[in-house]
Design a protein around this motif. Structure first.
Motif, PDB file in Angstrom:
ATOM      1  N   VAL A 168       0.852  -1.050   0.117  1.00  0.00           N
ATOM      2  CA  VAL A 168       0.075  -0.076   0.021  1.00  0.00           C
ATOM      3  C   VAL A 168       0.977   1.349  -0.026  1.00  0.00           C
ATOM      4  O   VAL A 168       1.862   1.521   0.796  1.00  0.00           O
ATOM      5  CB  VAL A 168      -0.903  -0.064   1.190  1.00  0.00           C
ATOM      6  CG1 VAL A 168      -1.867   1.150   1.337  1.00  0.00           C
ATOM      7  CG2 VAL A 168      -1.673  -1.167   1.195  1.00  0.00           C
ATOM      8  N   SER A 169       0.455   2.174  -0.915  1.00  0.00           N
ATOM      9  CA  SER A 169       1.281   3.453  -0.841  1.00  0.00           C
ATOM     10  C   SER A 169       1.356   4.131   0.553  1.00  0.00           C
ATOM     11  O   SER A 169       0.303   4.088   1.136  1.00  0.00           O
ATOM     12  CB  SER A 169       0.608   4.539  -1.972  1.00  0.00           C
ATOM     13  OG  SER A 169       1.369   5.813  -1.699  1.00  0.00           O
ATOM     14  N   PRO A 205      -3.847   9.490  -4.440  1.00  0.00           N
ATOM     15  CA  PRO A 205      -3.994  10.831  -4.668  1.00  0.00           C
ATOM     16  C   PRO A 205      -5.034  11.598  -4.213  1.00  0.00           C
ATOM     17  O   PRO A 205      -6.281  10.822  -4.184  1.00  0.00           O
ATOM     18  CB  PRO A 205      -3.464  10.938  -6.174  1.00  0.00           C
ATOM     19  CG  PRO A 205      -4.016   9.662  -6.679  1.00  0.00           C
ATOM     20  CD  PRO A 205      -3.843   8.628  -5.636  1.00  0.00           C
ATOM     21  N   ALA A 206      -4.930  12.967  -3.956  1.00  0.00           N
ATOM     22  CA  ALA A 206      -6.323  13.661  -3.746  1.00  0.00           C
ATOM     23  C   ALA A 206      -7.036  13.828  -5.057  1.00  0.00           C
ATOM     24  O   ALA A 206      -6.494  13.940  -5.977  1.00  0.00           O
ATOM     25  CB  ALA A 206      -5.776  14.975  -3.050  1.00  0.00           C
ATOM     26  N   ALA A 248      -4.008  -7.839  -0.913  1.00  0.00           N
ATOM     27  CA  ALA A 248      -3.423  -6.868  -0.926  1.00  0.00           C
ATOM     28  C   ALA A 248      -3.672  -5.717  -1.497  1.00  0.00           C
ATOM     29  O   ALA A 248      -3.188  -4.378  -1.363  1.00  0.00           O
ATOM     30  CB  ALA A 248      -1.847  -7.492  -1.609  1.00  0.00           C
ATOM     31  N   VAL A 249      -4.628  -5.716  -2.549  1.00  0.00           N
ATOM     32  CA  VAL A 249      -4.985  -4.487  -3.538  1.00  0.00           C
ATOM     33  C   VAL A 249      -6.695  -4.046  -2.884  1.00  0.00           C
ATOM     34  O   VAL A 249      -6.821  -3.037  -3.406  1.00  0.00           O
ATOM     35  CB  VAL A 249      -5.188  -5.072  -4.944  1.00  0.00           C
ATOM     36  CG1 VAL A 249      -3.619  -5.401  -5.231  1.00  0.00           C
ATOM     37  CG2 VAL A 249      -6.269  -6.175  -5.258  1.00  0.00           C
TER      38      VAL A 249
END
Length: 133
Positions: free
Chosen positions: A41-42, A47-48, A131-132
């Motif tokens: 996970v990032s 991103p906004a 995981a996704v």
């Protein structure tokens, strides 16, 4: 499976869904092999919604759904994963690939080895999905 059953209602939460998403509880399933799914996970999250990164991703997805958009690389990827039926896509394709490998390697001669191979692949698919989510 996962319990308790959980549904994300349409128009609520992130991401927003057009209709109720009945598989929201899947995010609570424990991985079988992956020790820490958060590694995938990032660290900054998605991103906004008003960021250039989100706009670029949105544009890419919109273009991919436009039949007038020509992209040879994406067409090749689509053709590979299209899965002509007989399987659930793309996990079913991995099961079909596993079957082909088992036949090539002679694993099908042993019920135990074949069962272990398919169980391992299925558990890996499970972990990849967790995981996704």
């Amino acid at each position: 499976g996962s319990t308790p059953r959980e549904t994300q209602l349409a128009g609520e939460g992130v991401p927003l869904f057009r209709s109720d998403f009945g598989s929201a509880a899947f995010r609570n399933v424990e991985p079988l092999f992956v020790e820490d799914a958060l590694v995938y996970v990032s660290p900054n999250g998605p991103p906004a919604l008003d960021s250039p990164e989100y706009a670029a991703a949105h544009t890419e997805v919109r273009l991919l759904g436009d039949v007038r958009y020509i992209n040879t690389e994406y067409d090749e990827i689509f053709s590979f994963w299209q899965a002509r039926g007989g399987s659930v896509r793309p996990p079913g394709e991995w099961i079909k690939i596993t079957q082909a490998v088992a036949e090539q390697q002679g694993t099908t001669e042993s019920l135990i080895q074949t069962s272990l191979l398919f169980a391992t692949m299925s558990m890996a698919l499970n972990d990849a999905s967790i995981a996704v989510v």
